[in-house]
Motif scaffolding. Sequence first.
Motif, mmCIF file in Angstrom:
data_model
loop_
_atom_site.group_PDB
_atom_site.id
_atom_site.type_symbol
_atom_site.label_atom_id
_atom_site.label_comp_id
_atom_site.label_asym_id
_atom_site.label_seq_id
_atom_site.Cartn_x
_atom_site.Cartn_y
_atom_site.Cartn_z
ATOM 1 N N SER A 1 69.361 8.495 7.168
ATOM 2 C CA SER A 1 68.579 9.372 8.039
ATOM 3 C C SER A 1 67.455 8.554 8.667
ATOM 4 O O SER A 1 66.868 7.696 8.007
ATOM 5 N N ILE A 2 67.183 8.796 9.949
ATOM 6 C CA ILE A 2 66.176 8.044 10.700
ATOM 7 C C ILE A 2 65.273 9.044 11.417
ATOM 8 O O ILE A 2 65.733 9.784 12.298
ATOM 9 N N GLU A 3 64.012 9.065 11.065
ATOM 10 C CA GLU A 3 63.077 9.999 11.691
ATOM 11 C C GLU A 3 62.619 9.463 13.039
ATOM 12 O O GLU A 3 62.376 8.268 13.212
ATOM 13 N N SER A 4 62.511 10.398 13.981
ATOM 14 C CA SER A 4 62.063 10.025 15.331
ATOM 15 C C SER A 4 61.248 11.186 15.901
ATOM 16 O O SER A 4 61.803 12.085 16.548
ATOM 17 N N GLY A 5 59.955 11.171 15.649
ATOM 18 C CA GLY A 5 59.100 12.239 16.151
ATOM 19 C C GLY A 5 59.484 13.578 15.553
ATOM 20 O O GLY A 5 59.630 13.713 14.326
ATOM 21 N N GLU B 1 66.438 18.908 14.417
ATOM 22 C CA GLU B 1 65.000 19.031 14.278
ATOM 23 C C GLU B 1 64.625 18.610 12.851
ATOM 24 O O GLU B 1 65.392 18.832 11.907
ATOM 25 N N SER B 2 63.464 18.012 12.691
ATOM 26 C CA SER B 2 63.076 17.451 11.391
ATOM 27 C C SER B 2 62.976 18.495 10.288
ATOM 28 O O SER B 2 63.050 18.166 9.102
ATOM 29 N N SER B 3 62.823 19.781 10.655
ATOM 30 C CA SER B 3 62.730 20.841 9.653
ATOM 31 C C SER B 3 64.097 21.223 9.079
ATOM 32 O O SER B 3 64.177 21.939 8.080
ATOM 33 N N TYR B 4 65.167 20.736 9.702
ATOM 34 C CA TYR B 4 66.516 21.077 9.232
ATOM 35 C C TYR B 4 66.759 20.405 7.886
ATOM 36 O O TYR B 4 66.474 19.222 7.708
ATOM 37 N N PRO B 5 67.305 21.130 6.891
ATOM 38 C CA PRO B 5 67.515 20.553 5.550
ATOM 39 C C PRO B 5 68.419 19.322 5.585
ATOM 40 O O PRO B 5 69.488 19.350 6.202
ATOM 41 N N LYS B 6 67.969 18.287 4.921
ATOM 42 C CA LYS B 6 68.701 17.018 4.924
ATOM 43 C C LYS B 6 70.088 17.169 4.308
ATOM 44 O O LYS B 6 71.081 16.633 4.826
ATOM 45 N N ARG B 7 70.170 17.886 3.192
ATOM 46 C CA ARG B 7 71.467 18.033 2.514
ATOM 47 C C ARG B 7 72.477 18.750 3.402
ATOM 48 O O ARG B 7 73.662 18.387 3.444
ATOM 49 N N VAL B 8 72.012 19.764 4.128
ATOM 50 C CA VAL B 8 72.914 20.512 5.011
ATOM 51 C C VAL B 8 73.320 19.653 6.208
ATOM 52 O O VAL B 8 74.457 19.743 6.692
#
Length: 227
Positions: free
Chosen positions: A54-58, A77-84
């Motif tokens: 996973s790579i965060e971008s803003g 969107e960054s709020s989306y659960p990583k596992r899902v």
Amino acid sequence: MPPLLTQVARVSDGLPLVANTSSSSGVAPVTNQSQQQAKQILRSLMQGSPSRMSIESGPHTFYYLVRENLCFLSMFESSYPKRVAFLYLDEVADAILAELLQEFQNDWRVQVDTAARPFRFIHYDPLLQKKCREFQDPKQVQSQNSSRLQDDLSEIQGIMKKNIDELLNRGEQLEHVSNVSRELQAKSKDFKWGAKKLTWQARLQQYGPFAAGAIFVVFVLYMKFFR
């Protein structure tokens, strides 16, 4: 919120083979900047790169998954659960690989490796659209996944119970076989003794008269010459 961007590309050179951007109402269109970031991520991959990351971008996060020399990349969107998000990529990978196998059979890897133009498999876009709709609500996905996991656990428990019952039944059968074996051994000993007895009886019947005659002759000679 649904996946905003999904791309499938060849790992060796980052060539995009199929892509989809979210068309849901209320979702801001994917910017050129995000498109360029996705291209950079795909082109930076090489053999030996992590199989998932996973790579965060803003306000967004890119996720990618590598399978069978293909990279499955998506932006949420960054709020989306990583596992899902990774579950989404797993299901996209399963669906795309199944479609390739169905269309090209065992020749699908050659088709992927020799694709010369971008978006060679753009006709798989409806498949990506379907998956995007399924993952639009992460809470619903988590609930469905938990239910599916519970069903899988129940199925596994049923299989384990069946295996245990079979083992117990097999144990009873083995004990029965062991008892039968002991009975056969005992009967075998009785048979051996009976066989020896019958052998001696047969020999007595065969040679008994001769032995009796010889004893009688010896007795007569003894009475005649020694008395």
